[in-house]
Write an enzyme that holds these catalytic residues in place. Structure first.
Site, PDB file in Angstrom:
ATOM      1  N   HIS A 186      15.819 -14.908  56.444  1.00  0.00           N
ATOM      2  CA  HIS A 186      14.654 -14.756  55.564  1.00  0.00           C
ATOM      3  C   HIS A 186      13.471 -15.484  56.196  1.00  0.00           C
ATOM      4  O   HIS A 186      13.551 -16.685  56.476  1.00  0.00           O
ATOM      5  CB  HIS A 186      15.008 -15.359  54.200  1.00  0.00           C
ATOM      6  CG  HIS A 186      13.958 -15.242  53.149  1.00  0.00           C
ATOM      7  ND1 HIS A 186      13.854 -14.148  52.302  1.00  0.00           N
ATOM      8  CD2 HIS A 186      12.970 -16.097  52.769  1.00  0.00           C
ATOM      9  CE1 HIS A 186      12.857 -14.342  51.448  1.00  0.00           C
ATOM     10  NE2 HIS A 186      12.295 -15.518  51.715  1.00  0.00           N
ATOM     11  N   ASP A 202       9.547 -16.478  55.791  1.00  0.00           N
ATOM     12  CA  ASP A 202       8.470 -16.629  54.819  1.00  0.00           C
ATOM     13  C   ASP A 202       7.118 -16.662  55.515  1.00  0.00           C
ATOM     14  O   ASP A 202       6.790 -17.623  56.203  1.00  0.00           O
ATOM     15  CB  ASP A 202       8.670 -17.926  54.025  1.00  0.00           C
ATOM     16  CG  ASP A 202       9.879 -17.856  53.111  1.00  0.00           C
ATOM     17  OD1 ASP A 202       9.877 -16.975  52.226  1.00  0.00           O
ATOM     18  OD2 ASP A 202      10.814 -18.647  53.292  1.00  0.00           O
ATOM     19  N   MET A 258       3.239 -16.990  55.056  1.00  0.00           N
ATOM     20  CA  MET A 258       2.274 -17.502  54.066  1.00  0.00           C
ATOM     21  C   MET A 258       0.902 -17.610  54.730  1.00  0.00           C
ATOM     22  O   MET A 258       0.801 -18.054  55.875  1.00  0.00           O
ATOM     23  CB  MET A 258       2.696 -18.885  53.574  1.00  0.00           C
ATOM     24  CG  MET A 258       4.101 -18.945  52.992  1.00  0.00           C
ATOM     25  SD  MET A 258       4.412 -20.543  52.233  1.00  0.00           S
ATOM     26  CE  MET A 258       6.191 -20.451  51.980  1.00  0.00           C
ATOM     27  N   HIS A 266       9.463 -11.996  53.881  1.00  0.00           N
ATOM     28  CA  HIS A 266       8.885 -12.235  52.557  1.00  0.00           C
ATOM     29  C   HIS A 266       7.426 -12.608  52.769  1.00  0.00           C
ATOM     30  O   HIS A 266       7.127 -13.709  53.237  1.00  0.00           O
ATOM     31  CB  HIS A 266       9.666 -13.366  51.868  1.00  0.00           C
ATOM     32  CG  HIS A 266       9.123 -13.768  50.543  1.00  0.00           C
ATOM     33  ND1 HIS A 266       9.486 -14.951  49.928  1.00  0.00           N
ATOM     34  CD2 HIS A 266       8.253 -13.154  49.690  1.00  0.00           C
ATOM     35  CE1 HIS A 266       8.864 -15.056  48.778  1.00  0.00           C
ATOM     36  NE2 HIS A 266       8.104 -13.981  48.605  1.00  0.00           N
ATOM     37  N   MET A 287       4.056 -13.696  51.603  1.00  0.00           N
ATOM     38  CA  MET A 287       3.263 -14.349  50.559  1.00  0.00           C
ATOM     39  C   MET A 287       1.820 -14.391  51.048  1.00  0.00           C
ATOM     40  O   MET A 287       1.293 -15.445  51.425  1.00  0.00           O
ATOM     41  CB  MET A 287       3.828 -15.746  50.274  1.00  0.00           C
ATOM     42  CG  MET A 287       5.135 -15.698  49.489  1.00  0.00           C
ATOM     43  SD  MET A 287       6.110 -17.196  49.637  1.00  0.00           S
ATOM     44  CE  MET A 287       6.933 -16.841  51.190  1.00  0.00           C
TER      45      MET A 287
END
Ligand code: DX5
Ligand code: ZN
Length: 227
Positions: free
Chosen positions: A32, A34, A36, A65, A67
């Site tokens: 996973h 992330d 950002m 993911h 964001m």
């Protein structure tokens, strides 16, 4: 598909990403990642060039993911680069159906993420466009936060929607998932589990993944939504 574990490298060593990913390569289902942008969330991590490098060496498929603001503009490139799953936040998307279709057209699974206070019901008609719904169990932005039990009823409702529509959609939880909380997530209806600090904060990351999987599988056996 059963229980899937997706360790988050947010809690790994960013100077040793390939080693830290390889450490869970035999035991996890995904890695996973992330992304950002310091706008959608108050933190900045990494972007497409780093994901491209991870894709070259990762033994696991990459679960991105995002964001970030304006995923309509930025997300398809992650799918085109080879991420097997790309998840955008519905709060940031301008045209989520168009975006989900673009992700699938680029060969990725399309995921849609909801912050803890975002209701899932308005999106029931979007489910056929999606491969995964990600329910954040912390406010997105940082690893190591405490699990928000208040999200569990939404996990349950999301699973009910998936069942009612006979969709083949995974329900992912992300944030504060550890050996203590993962069983409650599985009971409520989650089948894909992101864990950052519970994996990379442990002395034995691979062992932590196995322990999480065991706990999730145990709870899933008697879960209401498994028929
Ligand atoms: C937080 C990220 C998570 C984070 C989870 O916004 O989306 O993936 O890594 O970290 P833990 O498992 O430590 O809560
Ligand atoms: Zn995440």
């Amino acid at each position: 598909m059963g229980v899937q574990i997706s360790p988050s490298i947010l809690s790994a060593d960013f100077a040793r990403l390939s080693e830290d990913i390889a450490a869970v390569g035999q035991d996890a289902d995904w890695v996973h990642v992330d992304v950002m942008d310091n706008h959608f969330v108050p933190n900045l991590t990494l972007g497409l060039p780093v994901v491209e490098s991870i894709l070259k060496t990762s033994p696991l498929p990459v679960d991105c993911h995002l964001m970030i603001n304006d995923p309509d503009r930025w997300a398809p490139a992650y799918a085109e680069a080879g991420a097997a799953s790309v998840t955008f936040h519905v709060e940031a998307a301008h045209a989520p159906i168009r975006l989900a279709r673009a992700l699938r057209a680029a060969g990725a699974r399309a995921g849609m993420a909801l912050k803890p206070a975002t209701p899932v019901e308005p999106y029931v008609d979007l489910l056929p466009e999606l491969d995964m719904v990600l329910l954040m169990t912390v406010e997105p932005g940082f690893g190591g936060q405490a699990f928000l039990d208040v999200v569990l009823p939404k996990v349950r409702r999301a699973r009910q929607m998936v069942r009612d529509g006979e969709h083949r959609i995974w329900v992912q939880v992300d944030g504060g998932v550890d050996a203590d909380t993962i069983g409650r997530c599985a009971e409520a209806g989650a089948d894909v589990f992101v864990a950052g600090s519970a994996v990379y904060g442990a002395d034995d990351a691979a062992g932590a993944v196995r322990a999480l999987r065991n706990a999730a599988e145990l709870a899933t056996q008697s879960a209401w939504w498994v028929s």
